[in-house]
Design an enzyme around this catalytic site. Sequence first.
Site, short mmCIF file in Angstrom:
data_model
loop_
_atom_site.label_atom_id
_atom_site.label_comp_id
_atom_site.label_asym_id
_atom_site.label_seq_id
_atom_site.Cartn_x
_atom_site.Cartn_y
_atom_site.Cartn_z
N LYS A 63 0.85 -1.18 0.00
CA LYS A 63 0.00 0.00 0.00
C LYS A 63 0.89 1.24 0.00
CE LYS A 63 -3.48 2.46 2.63
NZ LYS A 63 -4.41 2.43 3.76
N LYS A 109 -2.21 -1.47 -3.86
CA LYS A 109 -3.07 -0.30 -3.78
C LYS A 109 -2.24 0.96 -3.85
CE LYS A 109 -6.04 2.04 -0.56
NZ LYS A 109 -6.37 2.16 0.82
#
Length: 326
Positions: free
Chosen positions: A196, A249
């Site tokens: 992330k 992400k």
Amino acid sequence: MAAFPELRLRRLRRTEPLRALVQENRVDIGDLVYPIFVVEGQGIKQELSSMPGIFRFSPDQLPLEVEEIARLKIPAVLLFGIPQHKDEVGSSAYHPQGVIPKAIRAIKKAVPELLVITDVCLCEYTSHGHCGVVVNGDVDNDQTLPLLAQTALSHAEAGADIVAPSDMMDGRVKAIRESLDTNGFQNIPILSYAAKYASAFYGPFREAAESAPQFGDRLSYQMNPPNVREALREVEEDIKEGADIIMVKPALAYLDVIRRVRDTFNHPLAAYNVSGEYALVKAAMQMGWLDEPRVVMEILTAIKRAGADIIITYHAKDVARWLQSI
Ligand code: PBG
């Protein structure tokens, strides 16, 4: 080997059935996860200004929404909670009567077969907006772990099907696995936000979830956007700790990361088509500059082509309608 003029690649592009027959990647409704923002309170269904078509719901408004999601054949939702009360240690995140446990129970009562995935993080619940406990101006990794484990457990106890830690603390997957296993939840999978990045594409989400950091930024725990080898290390670490599904992400500016992770590991891979990616499309749409269905399908197909199995996207309901012509 044939060459032009015997070889003609256009032969297989001539008609729609031919193109469909040789199509390499497809977006399937069964791969989509729809994020939902749940706010403490009653009778609330409020559209978000920077995410047209996306709402914040109070738990009592969820049954209607999830019945529609199930009718559209979207298999899963990802829940984010916005509590009434925020404090230094995010206690509303792991309160058994918190907004997420309430939401899970409401959804499971309305549509038991809908998969409920819960975001496990403290940022929506802390007064400072960071994803963990702050000690001397820094987010303390090890003090945060038991709180994340407790949060995940409170979701599992309320009936969550999958827990998804998004905090980026080291060791959180292991801490959550241990807490789930010692409390009888050996069968609840962990979907870890493994790679992330500290991304500006989360802007609209932070408004939606009221989770913007009140000081500093998330660069000391989320990943530095230029790095890709480090993403492989993050994923490897989470797999070792017991992650069942891994995530990259955001998605669009990180398609190369999705591909590298896909080629390196065999775990199911999710990609998060985040709020800022959604907002870009919607803004251009409002200006009349893009053909929305075509652009969205092209984006989601690119995420699949990069190697994702699962796509978390705010476009899921629209896509389900387009694909099924409803
Ligand atoms: C919370 C969290 C964020 C997102 C998902 N979980 C925001 C952040 O890390 O600041 C972003 C999702 C989106 O932008 O759609 N930890």
